[in-house]
Design an enzyme around this catalytic site. Structure first.
Site, PDB file in Angstrom:
ATOM      1  CB  SER A 579      -0.968  -0.041   1.178  1.00 31.96           C
ATOM      2  OG  SER A 579      -2.030   0.865   0.998  1.00 31.96           O
ATOM      3  CG  ASP A 665      -6.154  -2.763  -4.384  1.00 34.30           C
ATOM      4  OD1 ASP A 665      -6.995  -1.952  -3.946  1.00 34.30           O
ATOM      5  OD2 ASP A 665      -4.956  -2.745  -4.049  1.00 34.30           O
ATOM      6  CG  HIS A 697      -5.359  -2.727  -0.463  1.00 36.67           C
ATOM      7  ND1 HIS A 697      -4.666  -2.150  -1.510  1.00 36.67           N
ATOM      8  CD2 HIS A 697      -4.864  -2.132   0.657  1.00 36.67           C
ATOM      9  CE1 HIS A 697      -3.811  -1.266  -1.044  1.00 36.67           C
ATOM     10  NE2 HIS A 697      -3.910  -1.237   0.270  1.00 36.67           N
TER      11      HIS A 697
END
Length: 722
Positions: A579, A665, A697
């Site tokens: 991320s 995602d 994600h």
């Protein structure tokens, strides 16, 4: 998380129905043997994962939920267990092939309600006498019984066609989606349904279908993507429901974090907003700029609870409602405070102001004057207490993360779920003392002892590092399993996501520190600028400065380790992260001055101009970047952000890189990972791309998780060991 509930004996004793029967599942607690005494991906996936725990009304027993996973079958299975509060007499209550979840005590602790295949069932506390209570066609996704047991909140999904239009009836095989506004997809799904709360009656014949308390409203409750039944709660007299909702749609929803607490009266069927005054009108905003400096977040307007307000809980005497509250609109990482609302006067008091970090979980004590909460400080999530005057004191002082908290129902103690970098979640009883060293913490469950006893773990150390601007930064150092201080080890810089989530004592089944230690790596995990637990100034310094001090902090951490820790091999360094951590890896790839020998980026942002319009929650990009990239003039912070996007420094990339991404995602779209991989290969840099068509994600499926770990360590070993 479920709170204690009660149900009338008369209603339950007359419920009709056959006991639930189903074939026994073969997914359960593993008897795995760990070879070479080292953590493996298979050992991680063999571990039971405790999800929720709730104490019986008399405090003598604890019902809890555990998830087990089968790599062979590539799926998980949830079961319910019961244990005495003293840690004895542990037994599994459910053995059906279907998952059974969400245990809640009812009928004064004589029975346990739960969900199975979208219906509410109940059983005796010993697992016998199972009966189905609801007939909803399998549509129930969450529930909470009223204290008197006569009503129950049911969470169900309803069709939603305000943003994505319903296709014509004569085209039943058409797969196209016509979107007319933003928020047409969220996290990992297209928004074609939303959750609503229904209030149903509990009768001698079971549970009625229920009435939608938000009927006709195009808003979700609980709030996607992570909200659950904790976002709603009953008043002690069973008349009122406090619930969380962001009553916005489309573009307004996409740019705002302004959710409120509403009070629904089940008798008058009226709803009151507890956060906004009557007649409140939203302030106009520019949707392409940060709300930081806009009128919506003016000092005068801040009294209207403009940020996230979530998870209301009534005090046991019903006089107060407490909830978690952020001050500013558009800022998802604002400090989460504990707000207490006086129902008689309407006054709101923020009772954790002296704690300059987030309230992560909380619960009332039976005296209705004390609240306990968890919060991160200096890389650990401990338990704290506050009174209605806002006098905060620390209860525990452990190198651990307390991730859930509720009353133990003996009038004083707390029921908690705790984990650390060395141990997965287990259930604990916390007996608060007047100071942390006098607090007694007792472990109740030992869910994975049979696996942990076979594994050599790496020692975890704290290290304070001086940053380039003269501040002190906490780094966690994780040593390899079977550590030899006379050896030099390849070392990983762990880059945290968020960008404002702490490097605390978390246990992860993917980014697991002990499996990195088992593979012979030292891990350096800095609490860089932008992470909570070190005060608001430290936490907020990352916004608008993604490539500034926080990147200097990363390099300070790894340079300190390379220069001052004799067991760190400075010629075998890697950087890994997901991320924002993945973004950090992409940025460092063009700015590391040959420190690192390889990189791994999972779900990282690569092109920030693309990311601005790709992501679904637009408030995030607005707050972090400050401007849409097409705005003229750009703020200084926005210009710096876009000018320093990692994709603009690919010409400086010179180091092997592994890119990982999930195609579902929708927070950071998979084109980001593909773009980085394609650029690396076109530059002639050794690179690999691990793409998951069916993951978001995160990586949630067992075989995908095994593939992730194997690919991760194969890549590291190739460049840092061979």
């Amino acid at each position: 998380m479920n709170r204690l509930t009660a149900m009338t004996a008369a209603a339950l004793l007359t419920l009709a129905g056959n006991a639930q029967t189903a074939p026994t599942t073969n997914i359960g607690k593993s008897d795995i043997t760990v070879e070479n005494k080292l953590m493996t991906p298979e050992a991680l996936w063999a571990m039971g994962r405790i999800a929720t725990a709730t104490a019986s009304p008399d405090g003598k027993q604890i019902a809890y939920q555990v998830g087990y996973y089968s790599v062979k079958e590539n799926k998980g299975h949830q079961v319910l267990c019961l244990i005495d509060a003293n840690g004895k007499n542990n037994r599994q209550l459910t053995t059906a092939a279907t998952s059974e979840t969400d245990p809640a005590w009812i009928e004064q602790g004589q029975r346990i309600a739960y969900i199975s295949e979208g219906e509410i069932w109940a059983m005796n506390a010993d697992g016998s006498g199972r009966k189905q209570l609801s007939e909803s066609g399998g549509s129930i996704e969450g529930f909470k019984f009223s204290p008197d047991g006569k009503k129950v909140i049911l969470i169900k999904s309803i069709p939603y066609n305000d943003i994505i239009k319903k296709n014509p009836d004569d085209l039943p095989l058409a797969t196209g989606r016509l979107a007319t506004d933003l928020m047409y997809r969220h996290w990992d799904h297209y928004v074609e349904s939303i959750q609503h709360p229904f209030v149903a009656d509990v009768t001698g014949n079971g549970i009625t279908e229920g009435e939608d308390i938000m009927k006709g409203e195009p808003y979700e409750c609980p709030m996607a993507p992570f909200g659950g039944i904790e976002q709603l709660n009953w008043s002690p007299d069973s008349r009122l429901i406090a619930y969380t909702c962001r009553k916005k749609t489309g573009l307004a929803y996409a740019i705002s974090t302004d959710s409120d607490i509403y009070l629904y009266d089940t008798e008058t069927k009226t709803t009151t907003n507890l956060c906004k005054p009557a007649g409140y009108k939203p302030v106009a905003v520019d949707p392409t700029r940060s709300m930081k400096g806009q009128a919506v977040n003016s000092e005068e307007n801040l009294k209207n609870n403009l940020g996230y307000d979530t998870n209301p809980q009534f005090s046991p005497d019903g006089k107060y409602i407490a909830w978690q509250s952020m001050a500013r609109d558009g800022y998802e990482a604002d400090r989460n405070r504990l707000c207490v609302y006086n129902r008689a006067t309407g006054e709101k008091t923020y009772v954790t102001e002296s704690f300059d970090s987030n309230v992560d979980a909380f619960c009332w004590h039976s005296d209705s004057k004390t609240l306990s909460f968890t919060g991160v400080w200096h890389g650990c999530v401990n338990v704290y207490q506050t009174n209605l005057k806002g006098e905060v004191r620390q209860v525990t002082n452990d190198w651990a993360d307390y991730v859930a908290l509720s009353p133990a129902n003996d009038g004083k103690k707390l029921l908690a779920i705790r984990q650390s970098m060395s141990e997965p979640s287990d259930i604990f009883i916390v007996n608060p003392g007047k100071e942390p060293k006098k607090t007694k913490v007792e472990q109740v469950t030992f869910e994975n002892k049979h696996i942990l006893d076979q594994i050599a773990t790496g020692k975890v150390q704290q290290r304070w590092v001086k940053t380039t601007d003269g501040k002190n930064m906490l780094c966690w150092i994780v040593l390899p399993a079977n550590f030899d201080p006379n050896k030099k080890y390849p070392t990983l810089l762990f880059c945290e996501g968020g960008p404002q989530s702490p490097v605390s004592q978390f246990w992860s089944y993917r980014w697991n520190m002990q499996i990195m230690a088992a593979n012979g790596y030292v891990v350096v995990a800095p609490n860089r600028r932008g992470l909570p637990g070190f005060g608001s100034e430290w936490n907020e310094q990352v916004s608008g400065d993604w490539t500034g001090q926080c990147m200097n902090d990363y390099l300070s951490a790894i340079d300190d380790a390379a220069q001052n820790l004799p067991f760190v091999d400075k010629d075998r360094l890697g950087a890994v992260g997901a991320s924002f951590g993945g973004f950090s890896v992409y940025y460092l790839a063009g700015h590391h001055n040959k420190r690192f020998k390889c990189f791994i980026s999972h779900d990282g942002a690569f092109n920030l101009e693309s990311m601005y319009t790709d992501t679904e929650e637009a408030w995030f990009s607005n707050w972090e970047y400050e401007d849409a990239y097409w705005n003229k003039p750009l703020s200084a912070e926005a210009k710096k952000t876009y000018d320093n996007s990692p994709h603009k420094f690919v010409d400086k990339w010179d180091t092997p890189i592994l890119c990982i991404h999930g195609e579902k995602d929708y927070r950071i779209n998979y084109n980001q990972g593909m773009g980085a991989f394609n650029a690396a290969r076109m530059r002639g840099i050794p690179a690999e791309l691990l793409i998951f068509p069916d993951e978001n994600h995160w990586v949630l499926k067992p075989q995908n998780g095994i593939l992730w770990q194997r690919t991760f360590f194969n890549w590291l070993d190739r460049w840092l060991k061979d």
